[in-house]
Design a protein around this motif. Structure first.
Motif, mmCIF file in Angstrom:
data_model
loop_
_atom_site.group_PDB
_atom_site.id
_atom_site.type_symbol
_atom_site.label_atom_id
_atom_site.label_comp_id
_atom_site.label_asym_id
_atom_site.label_seq_id
_atom_site.Cartn_x
_atom_site.Cartn_y
_atom_site.Cartn_z
ATOM 1 N N PHE A 6 -4.331 3.085 -5.384
ATOM 2 C CA PHE A 6 -4.293 2.882 -3.959
ATOM 3 C C PHE A 6 -2.874 3.145 -3.461
ATOM 4 O O PHE A 6 -1.943 2.446 -3.864
ATOM 5 C CB PHE A 6 -4.711 1.450 -3.590
ATOM 6 C CG PHE A 6 -6.136 1.155 -3.928
ATOM 7 C CD1 PHE A 6 -7.122 1.297 -2.974
ATOM 8 C CD2 PHE A 6 -6.495 0.751 -5.202
ATOM 9 C CE1 PHE A 6 -8.438 1.029 -3.276
ATOM 10 C CE2 PHE A 6 -7.807 0.487 -5.515
ATOM 11 C CZ PHE A 6 -8.786 0.620 -4.545
ATOM 12 N N ARG A 8 0.479 3.079 -1.240
ATOM 13 C CA ARG A 8 1.067 2.093 -0.355
ATOM 14 C C ARG A 8 1.161 2.627 1.066
ATOM 15 O O ARG A 8 1.236 3.831 1.278
ATOM 16 C CB ARG A 8 2.479 1.720 -0.850
ATOM 17 C CG ARG A 8 2.481 0.882 -2.094
ATOM 18 C CD ARG A 8 3.888 0.658 -2.582
ATOM 19 N NE ARG A 8 4.453 1.873 -3.124
ATOM 20 C CZ ARG A 8 5.711 2.004 -3.502
ATOM 21 N NH1 ARG A 8 6.523 0.994 -3.361
ATOM 22 N NH2 ARG A 8 6.154 3.118 -3.999
ATOM 23 N N MET A 129 -1.917 -1.413 -9.098
ATOM 24 C CA MET A 129 -2.706 -1.809 -7.931
ATOM 25 C C MET A 129 -4.191 -1.553 -8.175
ATOM 26 O O MET A 129 -4.570 -0.551 -8.751
ATOM 27 C CB MET A 129 -2.255 -1.030 -6.699
ATOM 28 C CG MET A 129 -0.834 -1.298 -6.272
ATOM 29 S SD MET A 129 -0.409 -0.372 -4.783
ATOM 30 C CE MET A 129 1.316 -0.821 -4.605
ATOM 31 N N SER A 131 -6.611 -3.032 -5.468
ATOM 32 C CA SER A 131 -7.270 -3.078 -4.161
ATOM 33 C C SER A 131 -6.294 -3.547 -3.095
ATOM 34 O O SER A 131 -5.274 -4.167 -3.399
ATOM 35 C CB SER A 131 -8.473 -4.030 -4.187
ATOM 36 O OG SER A 131 -8.036 -5.374 -4.284
ATOM 37 N N TYR A 132 -6.613 -3.237 -1.848
ATOM 38 C CA TYR A 132 -5.874 -3.744 -0.701
ATOM 39 C C TYR A 132 -6.699 -4.810 -0.019
ATOM 40 O O TYR A 132 -7.882 -4.620 0.264
ATOM 41 C CB TYR A 132 -5.560 -2.628 0.308
ATOM 42 C CG TYR A 132 -4.291 -1.905 -0.006
ATOM 43 C CD1 TYR A 132 -3.059 -2.500 0.256
ATOM 44 C CD2 TYR A 132 -4.310 -0.654 -0.582
ATOM 45 C CE1 TYR A 132 -1.885 -1.847 -0.045
ATOM 46 C CE2 TYR A 132 -3.132 0.007 -0.881
ATOM 47 C CZ TYR A 132 -1.924 -0.591 -0.614
ATOM 48 O OH TYR A 132 -0.764 0.051 -0.912
ATOM 49 N N HIS A 162 -2.427 -11.515 -6.320
ATOM 50 C CA HIS A 162 -2.278 -10.951 -4.982
ATOM 51 C C HIS A 162 -0.814 -10.964 -4.555
ATOM 52 O O HIS A 162 -0.113 -11.957 -4.751
ATOM 53 C CB HIS A 162 -3.106 -11.758 -3.984
ATOM 54 C CG HIS A 162 -3.114 -11.189 -2.600
ATOM 55 N ND1 HIS A 162 -3.872 -10.089 -2.255
ATOM 56 C CD2 HIS A 162 -2.455 -11.551 -1.476
ATOM 57 C CE1 HIS A 162 -3.690 -9.821 -0.980
ATOM 58 N NE2 HIS A 162 -2.835 -10.693 -0.489
ATOM 59 N N CYS A 166 2.817 -6.798 -0.053
ATOM 60 C CA CYS A 166 2.133 -5.501 -0.023
ATOM 61 C C CYS A 166 0.675 -5.606 0.403
ATOM 62 O O CYS A 166 0.022 -4.582 0.614
ATOM 63 C CB CYS A 166 2.208 -4.835 -1.397
ATOM 64 S SG CYS A 166 3.868 -4.421 -1.930
ATOM 65 N N LYS A 167 0.152 -6.839 0.497
ATOM 66 C CA LYS A 167 -1.263 -7.051 0.816
ATOM 67 C C LYS A 167 -2.146 -6.306 -0.184
ATOM 68 O O LYS A 167 -3.091 -5.608 0.186
ATOM 69 C CB LYS A 167 -1.583 -6.594 2.244
ATOM 70 C CG LYS A 167 -0.702 -7.195 3.318
ATOM 71 C CD LYS A 167 -0.828 -8.707 3.364
ATOM 72 C CE LYS A 167 0.061 -9.286 4.466
ATOM 73 N NZ LYS A 167 0.053 -10.765 4.448
ATOM 74 N N THR A 168 -1.837 -6.448 -1.440
ATOM 75 C CA THR A 168 -2.587 -5.745 -2.473
ATOM 76 C C THR A 168 -2.737 -6.615 -3.706
ATOM 77 O O THR A 168 -1.954 -7.548 -3.912
ATOM 78 C CB THR A 168 -1.884 -4.430 -2.843
ATOM 79 O OG1 THR A 168 -2.669 -3.714 -3.771
ATOM 80 C CG2 THR A 168 -0.526 -4.703 -3.471
#
Length: 312
Positions: A6, A8, A129, A131-132, A162, A166-168
């Motif tokens: 994913f 950034r 990573m 998932s977001y 989490h 980065c919200k990931t």
């Protein structure tokens, strides 16, 4: 193997250029302020200058933040680190190199080049990573269920945490590193530790070379020599202070490797059920005690092997 990647979120080129220019200006301001310490406190020893230099660093950083806030400007922490590397390398090449033997000179230049390469790799690489999502992770089980993946509690590489910055979600998430502009996870944790050790070695080497240069230049009284010595001493103070906190940080990460625990897990272990051991003091008693337990600890050798190997 998850097989997921994913990207950034990206900013516009103008935003990157603006942040880089602000960061470069802050680096210049930062080192000019440090160079004033040996100029104003010439009679003090290097050891006595260290706390003054530390205070100057803190005040300069806070002042820079206040100015950016008032002017509505943004800076980039990775660019700040990058420009610091380039600034120190530039001071070495233009000022210090003349007093350094050829072999040591080659080593210093190789260290700086490797630092830049490692910095690029960790800044642009994938930490693992998967998932977001803006939703925090409560446990491994929850995250694997959401991704329809098998949960393997016994594997240290199955842990997905989490990152709020980065919200990931990241496999083997240790922490988010603002200085490198990326999360530290399963795929780049080894590189992070090596790079951290590389910074300590390079800054220590710079300090040794600076000391040699200042010793050779001690008898020179020309004005340009005075300016140069102040700049070199200022950068040397910076390197010494950097080594002190980076050494503590490296020791912490070695400790975490020895016990197979991540920084984020250590800080927030009460969020993850697998780290909670509930103790009932007496049968049928409503009083329960929750203690920390590490289900991923396989012993010193097993933990090091887990750190050295990697899975996708």
């Amino acid at each position: 193997m998850l097989g997921l990647r994913f990207p950034r979120p990206r900013r516009s080129p103008l935003e990157h250029i603006g942040s880089a220019l602000i960061s470069g200006s802050l680096v210049l301001f930062f080192h000019v302020a440090l160079a004033m310490v040996p100029r104003l406190f010439l009679s003090l020893s290097l050891l006595s200058m260290l706390p003054i230099a530390a205070l100057v660093m803190v005040v300069t950083i806070l002042l820079g933040r206040c100015l950016r806030h008032l002017l509505g400007l943004s800076a980039s922490a990775p660019a700040f680190v990058l420009f610091n590397i380039l600034f120190l390398w530039g001071v070495y090449i233009t000022k210090i190199r003349q007093a350094i033997p050829s072999l040591l000179d080659a080593i210093i230049n190789a260290e700086c080049a490797l630092l830049l390469f490692g910095f690029y790799r960790i800044f642009s690489g994938d930490p693992g990573m998967v998932s977001y999502s803006s939703k925090p992770i409560e446990s491994d089980q929850d995250d694997f269920a959401a991704l329809n993946l098998p949960y393997e509690k016994s594997s240290s590489f199955s842990r997905i945490r989490h990152c709020n910055s980065c919200k990931t979600s990241v496999k083997g998430f240790d922490h988010h590193c603002p200085a490198f502009g990326n999360c530290i996870g399963q795929k780049n944790h080894r590189l992070f530790v090596v790079l951290l050790a590389g910074f300590i070695i390079a800054e220590s080497s710079y300090t040794i070379c600076s000391t040699k240069f200042i010793t050779i230049s001690a008898d020179a009284q020309r004005m340009e020599r005075i300016h140069t010595s102040s700049l070199v001493i200022g950068t040397m103070l910076f390197c010494i202070l950097q080594v002190l906190w980076q050494l503590v940080f490296l020791i912490w990460h070695i400790y975490c490797i020895c016990f197979n625990i991540k920084t984020e897990e250590w800080i927030n272990w009460k969020r993850y059920p697998e780290f909670q051991l509930v103790i009932e003091h007496q049968p049928g008693s409503p009083i329960l005690e929750t203690r920390f337990t590490n289900p991923y600890n396989k012993g010193l050798l097993g933990n090091f092997l887990d750190f050295l190997k990697s899975k996708d």
